[in-house]
Enzyme design. Structure first.
Site: not given
Length: 232
Positions: A12, A85-87, A199, A201
């Site tokens: 993700m 992933t942060n979200t 994030c 990425e």
């Protein structure tokens, strides 16, 4: 005694999950030497399915997917779990409640490093979900006592678009790096003493040289903390 088995909830996107795998293994080798590497399991989602749930606002279904995957890792022999992933830390508490092994929250090692460096007022970059919803900012503020600044609304839209249209698809655009530079300069002008790359990425696009204040990359800090927890 062998170090613990790490369970990674990845995919993700897979670009940032590959960075997790790389950083964790480098950190284990640096700590243990020789030919040592991490003992890992990874559940890698098809990100198209997760992204559709995110943008439909169907967090209930997304949470169910995350819980199922974490339970698969636990049944597979993982001793600890991390969400790459942060979200998707939006449902970290629900995932932790559904398993009997610890989950290392991405915000905590980041906040600890910020506090150790003496920073209390920080900028936060990430998806619109991370910047606007309380699950991430609230943890930084309430658990760690940090003051969190986020970009203005138009800037948040630009960051979100770059993440989903470019970075998670492996596209690195110089023009987008300039957008991030401008936004980071604005956060520093508003008093941010450091900026969280919230994030996983973003570290593919910007480096320390792009920001007027120190950058704290959640991918690296989280991955190193995961490795440390496995070797503790």
């Amino acid at each position: 005694m062998p170090h613990k088995v790490i369970g990674l909830l990845g995919g993700m996107s897979w670009e940032s999950s590959a960075e997790y795998y790389r950083i964790i293994n480098i950190h284990v080798r640096e700590r243990l030497g020789g030919l040592h590497s991490a003992r890992c399991l990874m559940w890698s989602f098809d990100f198209a399915e997760i992204e559709a749930l995110q943008h439909a606002g169907d967090w209930t279904a997304a949470t169910a997917r995350m819980i199922e995957a974490a339970q698969r890792l636990e049944r597979g022999g993982a001793d600890l779990v991390a969400i790459c992933t942060n979200t998707m830390h939006r449902m970290a508490d629900e995932v932790q409640a559904a398993i009997d092994i610890p989950l290392l929250h991405i915000a905590d090692p980041t906040a600890e490093r910020l506090k150790a460096a003496g920073h209390r007022r920080v900028g936060l970059l990430g998806t619109a979900f991370t910047m606007e919803q309380d699950f991430y900012k609230g943890r930084l503020q309430q658990r760690h006592g940090l003051e969190v600044l986020v970009p203005e609304e138009g800037e948040r839209h630009a960051i979100h678009r770059i993440i989903y249209d470019e970075l998670v698809q492996g596209r690195i655009e110089p023009a987008s790096r300039e957008v991030f530079r401008t936004i980071m300069q604005a956060l520093a002008a508003r008093g941010a003493e450091a900026i969280i790359l919230g994030c996983t990425e973003i570290m593919l696009l910007v480096t320390r040289e792009d920001s007027p204040v120190p950058l704290f990359d959640t991918t690296t800090l989280h991955a190193e903390a995961i490795a440390d927890m496995a070797m503790a």
